[in-house]
Write a protein that holds these residues in place. Structure first.
Motif, PDB file in Angstrom:
ATOM      1  N   GLN A   1      -1.064 -56.090 -43.417  1.00  0.00           N
ATOM      2  CA  GLN A   1      -1.607 -57.227 -44.159  1.00  0.00           C
ATOM      3  C   GLN A   1      -0.998 -58.545 -43.697  1.00  0.00           C
ATOM      4  O   GLN A   1      -1.679 -59.576 -43.686  1.00  0.00           O
ATOM      5  CB  GLN A   1      -1.410 -57.030 -45.665  1.00  0.00           C
ATOM      6  CG  GLN A   1      -2.237 -55.908 -46.234  1.00  0.00           C
ATOM      7  CD  GLN A   1      -3.713 -56.047 -45.913  1.00  0.00           C
ATOM      8  OE1 GLN A   1      -4.317 -57.110 -46.094  1.00  0.00           O
ATOM      9  NE2 GLN A   1      -4.308 -54.984 -45.402  1.00  0.00           N
ATOM     10  N   ALA A   2       0.250 -58.534 -43.281  1.00  0.00           N
ATOM     11  CA  ALA A   2       0.904 -59.750 -42.783  1.00  0.00           C
ATOM     12  C   ALA A   2       0.335 -60.177 -41.430  1.00  0.00           C
ATOM     13  O   ALA A   2       0.363 -61.358 -41.084  1.00  0.00           O
ATOM     14  CB  ALA A   2       2.407 -59.523 -42.662  1.00  0.00           C
ATOM     15  N   GLU A   3      -0.183 -59.220 -40.661  1.00  0.00           N
ATOM     16  CA  GLU A   3      -0.669 -59.521 -39.315  1.00  0.00           C
ATOM     17  C   GLU A   3      -2.175 -59.750 -39.234  1.00  0.00           C
ATOM     18  O   GLU A   3      -2.641 -60.459 -38.348  1.00  0.00           O
ATOM     19  CB  GLU A   3      -0.281 -58.374 -38.364  1.00  0.00           C
ATOM     20  CG  GLU A   3       1.208 -58.257 -38.167  1.00  0.00           C
ATOM     21  CD  GLU A   3       1.596 -57.239 -37.122  1.00  0.00           C
ATOM     22  OE1 GLU A   3       0.802 -56.979 -36.190  1.00  0.00           O
ATOM     23  OE2 GLU A   3       2.714 -56.698 -37.226  1.00  0.00           O
TER      24      GLU A   3
ATOM     25  N   TRP B   1       4.769 -56.983 -35.304  1.00  0.00           N
ATOM     26  CA  TRP B   1       5.991 -57.283 -36.048  1.00  0.00           C
ATOM     27  C   TRP B   1       6.437 -58.727 -35.803  1.00  0.00           C
ATOM     28  O   TRP B   1       7.621 -59.036 -35.822  1.00  0.00           O
ATOM     29  CB  TRP B   1       7.111 -56.292 -35.719  1.00  0.00           C
ATOM     30  CG  TRP B   1       6.702 -54.887 -36.066  1.00  0.00           C
ATOM     31  CD1 TRP B   1       6.102 -53.989 -35.239  1.00  0.00           C
ATOM     32  CD2 TRP B   1       6.801 -54.256 -37.337  1.00  0.00           C
ATOM     33  NE1 TRP B   1       5.826 -52.825 -35.913  1.00  0.00           N
ATOM     34  CE2 TRP B   1       6.266 -52.962 -37.209  1.00  0.00           C
ATOM     35  CE3 TRP B   1       7.307 -54.642 -38.573  1.00  0.00           C
ATOM     36  CZ2 TRP B   1       6.201 -52.063 -38.266  1.00  0.00           C
ATOM     37  CZ3 TRP B   1       7.261 -53.737 -39.624  1.00  0.00           C
ATOM     38  CH2 TRP B   1       6.711 -52.465 -39.462  1.00  0.00           C
ATOM     39  N   SER B   2       5.452 -59.616 -35.557  1.00  0.00           N
ATOM     40  CA  SER B   2       5.797 -61.014 -35.276  1.00  0.00           C
ATOM     41  C   SER B   2       4.958 -62.001 -36.084  1.00  0.00           C
ATOM     42  O   SER B   2       4.794 -63.135 -35.679  1.00  0.00           O
ATOM     43  CB  SER B   2       5.640 -61.299 -33.778  1.00  0.00           C
ATOM     44  OG  SER B   2       4.300 -61.127 -33.380  1.00  0.00           O
ATOM     45  N   GLY B   3       4.440 -61.593 -37.212  1.00  0.00           N
ATOM     46  CA  GLY B   3       3.699 -62.527 -38.051  1.00  0.00           C
ATOM     47  C   GLY B   3       2.204 -62.447 -37.854  1.00  0.00           C
ATOM     48  O   GLY B   3       1.695 -61.553 -37.188  1.00  0.00           O
ATOM     49  N   PRO B   4       1.483 -63.414 -38.432  1.00  0.00           N
ATOM     50  CA  PRO B   4       0.021 -63.385 -38.406  1.00  0.00           C
ATOM     51  C   PRO B   4      -0.548 -63.386 -36.991  1.00  0.00           C
ATOM     52  O   PRO B   4      -0.030 -64.047 -36.095  1.00  0.00           O
ATOM     53  CB  PRO B   4      -0.380 -64.662 -39.141  1.00  0.00           C
ATOM     54  CG  PRO B   4       0.803 -65.013 -39.969  1.00  0.00           C
ATOM     55  CD  PRO B   4       1.994 -64.552 -39.190  1.00  0.00           C
TER      56      PRO B   4
ATOM     57  N   LYS C   1       1.493 -50.664 -44.530  1.00  0.00           N
ATOM     58  CA  LYS C   1       0.369 -51.412 -45.110  1.00  0.00           C
ATOM     59  C   LYS C   1       0.734 -52.890 -45.278  1.00  0.00           C
ATOM     60  O   LYS C   1      -0.069 -53.776 -44.986  1.00  0.00           O
ATOM     61  CB  LYS C   1      -0.028 -50.830 -46.466  1.00  0.00           C
ATOM     62  CG  LYS C   1      -0.850 -49.586 -46.396  1.00  0.00           C
ATOM     63  CD  LYS C   1      -1.211 -49.156 -47.821  1.00  0.00           C
ATOM     64  CE  LYS C   1      -2.109 -47.962 -47.847  1.00  0.00           C
ATOM     65  NZ  LYS C   1      -2.472 -47.577 -49.224  1.00  0.00           N
ATOM     66  N   ASN C   2       1.958 -53.157 -45.756  1.00  0.00           N
ATOM     67  CA  ASN C   2       2.405 -54.542 -45.928  1.00  0.00           C
ATOM     68  C   ASN C   2       2.459 -55.273 -44.596  1.00  0.00           C
ATOM     69  O   ASN C   2       2.060 -56.441 -44.498  1.00  0.00           O
ATOM     70  CB  ASN C   2       3.769 -54.596 -46.614  1.00  0.00           C
ATOM     71  CG  ASN C   2       3.693 -54.218 -48.066  1.00  0.00           C
ATOM     72  OD1 ASN C   2       2.632 -54.271 -48.688  1.00  0.00           O
ATOM     73  ND2 ASN C   2       4.815 -53.813 -48.629  1.00  0.00           N
ATOM     74  N   GLN C   3       2.960 -54.597 -43.553  1.00  0.00           N
ATOM     75  CA  GLN C   3       3.028 -55.228 -42.239  1.00  0.00           C
ATOM     76  C   GLN C   3       1.640 -55.514 -41.696  1.00  0.00           C
ATOM     77  O   GLN C   3       1.380 -56.574 -41.137  1.00  0.00           O
ATOM     78  CB  GLN C   3       3.824 -54.357 -41.256  1.00  0.00           C
ATOM     79  CG  GLN C   3       4.015 -54.999 -39.901  1.00  0.00           C
ATOM     80  CD  GLN C   3       4.765 -56.317 -39.972  1.00  0.00           C
ATOM     81  OE1 GLN C   3       5.670 -56.488 -40.782  1.00  0.00           O
ATOM     82  NE2 GLN C   3       4.394 -57.262 -39.126  1.00  0.00           N
TER      83      GLN C   3
ATOM     84  N   THR D   1      -5.613 -61.358 -39.971  1.00  0.00           N
ATOM     85  CA  THR D   1      -6.101 -62.648 -40.469  1.00  0.00           C
ATOM     86  C   THR D   1      -7.602 -62.597 -40.695  1.00  0.00           C
ATOM     87  O   THR D   1      -8.266 -61.616 -40.360  1.00  0.00           O
ATOM     88  CB  THR D   1      -5.796 -63.771 -39.462  1.00  0.00           C
ATOM     89  OG1 THR D   1      -6.570 -63.531 -38.278  1.00  0.00           O
ATOM     90  CG2 THR D   1      -4.317 -63.845 -39.127  1.00  0.00           C
TER      91      THR D   1
END
Length: 119
Positions: free
Chosen positions: A45-47, A87-90, A41-43, A49
């Motif tokens: 949300q990080a991706e 797994w590389s950001g937004p 879930k955290n990942q 936008t």
């Protein structure tokens, strides 16, 4: 068309107030463990936008492919989405790549069975 699939000896029973699923997974798909849910879930949300179609949706990870970074999420209304986490950001409006399914049967026949054949 006849499909031969290898069954993983994994089933899950997922129940919410409105939806109940008791399904059998085909390899390489399987259930997301309780210990993995928060990290996934955290990942996500990080991706996700503002421009992504899943932005601000309530999503619950219920399955994942052990051959890729694909995760199956339960959406509001019982619909499903497969998200390929980067797994590389937004991301943006296209990434992370997302496939939408109206039912478990649609997901099982259009995604999971095909993944199983190539596994």
């Amino acid at each position: 068309m006849w499909l031969s699939c290898t069954l993983a000896n994994i089933t899950f029973d997922y129940t919410t107030e409105k939806h109940s699923m008791d399904k059998t997974w085909l390899e390489p798909w399987g259930v997301v463990s309780e210990s993995q849910k928060a990290a996934i879930k955290n990942q996500l949300q990080a991706e996700i936008t503002l421009y992504h179609p899943l932005f601000e949706e309530q999503l619950e990870p219920i399955g994942r492919s052990f051959a890729s970074d694909d995760v199956l999420f339960l959406r509001e209304g019982g619909k499903l989405a497969v998200v390929h986490l980067t797994w590389s950001g937004p991301g943006d409006d296209e990434y992370p790549l997302t496939e939408f399914f109206s039912t478990w049967s649609e997901f099982a026949s259009k995604k999971m069975a095909l993944d199983n054949l190539s596994y």
